[in-house]
Motif scaffolding. Structure first.
Motif, mmCIF file in Angstrom:
data_model
loop_
_atom_site.group_PDB
_atom_site.id
_atom_site.type_symbol
_atom_site.label_atom_id
_atom_site.label_comp_id
_atom_site.label_asym_id
_atom_site.label_seq_id
_atom_site.Cartn_x
_atom_site.Cartn_y
_atom_site.Cartn_z
ATOM 1 N N ASN A 269 0.847 -1.184 0.000
ATOM 2 C CA ASN A 269 0.000 0.000 0.000
ATOM 3 C C ASN A 269 0.885 1.237 0.000
ATOM 4 O O ASN A 269 1.558 1.538 0.977
ATOM 5 C CB ASN A 269 -0.908 -0.009 1.228
ATOM 6 C CG ASN A 269 -1.885 1.137 1.212
ATOM 7 O OD1 ASN A 269 -1.986 1.861 0.229
ATOM 8 N ND2 ASN A 269 -2.607 1.299 2.293
ATOM 9 N N ARG A 270 0.890 1.968 -1.110
ATOM 10 C CA ARG A 270 1.741 3.154 -1.241
ATOM 11 C C ARG A 270 0.962 4.449 -1.092
ATOM 12 O O ARG A 270 1.500 5.525 -1.324
ATOM 13 C CB ARG A 270 2.431 3.132 -2.592
ATOM 14 C CG ARG A 270 3.394 1.978 -2.746
ATOM 15 C CD ARG A 270 4.229 2.124 -3.977
ATOM 16 N NE ARG A 270 4.775 0.838 -4.345
ATOM 17 C CZ ARG A 270 4.813 0.364 -5.558
ATOM 18 N NH1 ARG A 270 4.376 1.094 -6.556
ATOM 19 N NH2 ARG A 270 5.309 -0.824 -5.806
ATOM 20 N N VAL A 271 -0.298 4.356 -0.732
ATOM 21 C CA VAL A 271 -1.133 5.557 -0.622
ATOM 22 C C VAL A 271 -0.594 6.533 0.412
ATOM 23 O O VAL A 271 -0.496 7.733 0.133
ATOM 24 C CB VAL A 271 -2.603 5.178 -0.342
ATOM 25 C CG1 VAL A 271 -3.434 6.407 -0.047
ATOM 26 C CG2 VAL A 271 -3.181 4.417 -1.511
ATOM 27 N N PRO A 272 -0.200 6.083 1.618
ATOM 28 C CA PRO A 272 0.332 7.059 2.580
ATOM 29 C C PRO A 272 1.577 7.802 2.082
ATOM 30 O O PRO A 272 1.735 8.997 2.336
ATOM 31 C CB PRO A 272 0.671 6.209 3.806
ATOM 32 C CG PRO A 272 -0.207 5.019 3.704
ATOM 33 C CD PRO A 272 -0.334 4.760 2.237
ATOM 34 N N GLU A 273 2.431 7.100 1.332
ATOM 35 C CA GLU A 273 3.618 7.756 0.769
ATOM 36 C C GLU A 273 3.216 8.839 -0.223
ATOM 37 O O GLU A 273 3.765 9.945 -0.209
ATOM 38 C CB GLU A 273 4.500 6.731 0.052
ATOM 39 C CG GLU A 273 5.071 5.660 0.936
ATOM 40 C CD GLU A 273 5.741 4.571 0.121
ATOM 41 O OE1 GLU A 273 6.046 4.800 -1.067
ATOM 42 O OE2 GLU A 273 5.961 3.490 0.678
ATOM 43 N N LYS A 274 2.261 8.514 -1.093
ATOM 44 C CA LYS A 274 1.804 9.486 -2.088
ATOM 45 C C LYS A 274 1.100 10.662 -1.421
ATOM 46 O O LYS A 274 1.270 11.811 -1.833
ATOM 47 C CB LYS A 274 0.850 8.824 -3.096
ATOM 48 C CG LYS A 274 1.516 7.818 -3.979
ATOM 49 C CD LYS A 274 2.434 8.498 -4.965
ATOM 50 C CE LYS A 274 2.995 7.481 -5.937
ATOM 51 N NZ LYS A 274 3.898 8.103 -6.894
ATOM 52 N N GLN A 275 0.314 10.400 -0.372
ATOM 53 C CA GLN A 275 -0.354 11.487 0.332
ATOM 54 C C GLN A 275 0.676 12.435 0.941
ATOM 55 O O GLN A 275 0.530 13.657 0.850
ATOM 56 C CB GLN A 275 -1.253 10.925 1.429
ATOM 57 C CG GLN A 275 -2.524 10.313 0.916
ATOM 58 C CD GLN A 275 -3.357 9.690 2.021
ATOM 59 O OE1 GLN A 275 -2.840 9.336 3.079
ATOM 60 N NE2 GLN A 275 -4.641 9.551 1.771
ATOM 61 N N LYS A 276 1.697 11.868 1.551
ATOM 62 C CA LYS A 276 2.739 12.695 2.153
ATOM 63 C C LYS A 276 3.437 13.545 1.087
ATOM 64 O O LYS A 276 3.701 14.728 1.289
ATOM 65 C CB LYS A 276 3.756 11.809 2.866
ATOM 66 C CG LYS A 276 4.740 12.597 3.713
ATOM 67 C CD LYS A 276 5.769 11.690 4.361
ATOM 68 C CE LYS A 276 5.113 10.846 5.427
ATOM 69 N NZ LYS A 276 6.088 10.064 6.204
ATOM 70 N N GLN B 14 1.004 16.375 -0.133
ATOM 71 C CA GLN B 14 0.627 17.351 0.886
ATOM 72 C C GLN B 14 1.798 18.189 1.364
ATOM 73 O O GLN B 14 1.610 19.187 2.046
ATOM 74 C CB GLN B 14 -0.015 16.639 2.076
ATOM 75 C CG GLN B 14 -1.375 16.064 1.743
ATOM 76 C CD GLN B 14 -1.962 15.259 2.888
ATOM 77 O OE1 GLN B 14 -1.326 15.074 3.917
ATOM 78 N NE2 GLN B 14 -3.177 14.788 2.694
ATOM 79 N N GLU B 15 3.009 17.806 0.990
ATOM 80 C CA GLU B 15 4.206 18.531 1.411
ATOM 81 C C GLU B 15 4.200 19.938 0.813
ATOM 82 O O GLU B 15 3.933 20.130 -0.373
ATOM 83 C CB GLU B 15 5.432 17.758 0.914
ATOM 84 C CG GLU B 15 6.746 18.296 1.395
ATOM 85 C CD GLU B 15 7.884 17.411 0.914
ATOM 86 O OE1 GLU B 15 8.860 17.977 0.388
ATOM 87 O OE2 GLU B 15 7.789 16.188 1.047
#
Length: 65
Positions: A26-33, A36-37
């Motif tokens: 699951n790479r969604v949290p990485e992409k969200q970070k 959102q940066e």
């Protein structure tokens, strides 16, 4: 014909059962970070080189089209 159908059914069952066991990361949290940066880069360019290339091609087509 029955043997052919039976062998095809076994192959398809094996393919489906092995595909369901595969684990995807699951790479969604990485992409969200990443998106959102607050680093001053517009959101349509935060994806990297490919986003920049697509942006330039689209802009070029709009200008020359």
């Amino acid at each position: 014909i029955y043997l052919l159908f039976q062998s095809l059914r076994q192959v398809s069952q094996r393919t489906i059962s092995t595909a369901s066991r595969r684990q995807f990361e699951n790479r969604v949290p990485e992409k969200q970070k990443l998106f959102q940066e607050d680093n001053g880069i517009p959101v349509h360019l935060k994806g990297g080189v490919m986003d920049a290339l697509l942006y330039r091609v689209t802009t070029g087509l709009a200008v020359f089209g």
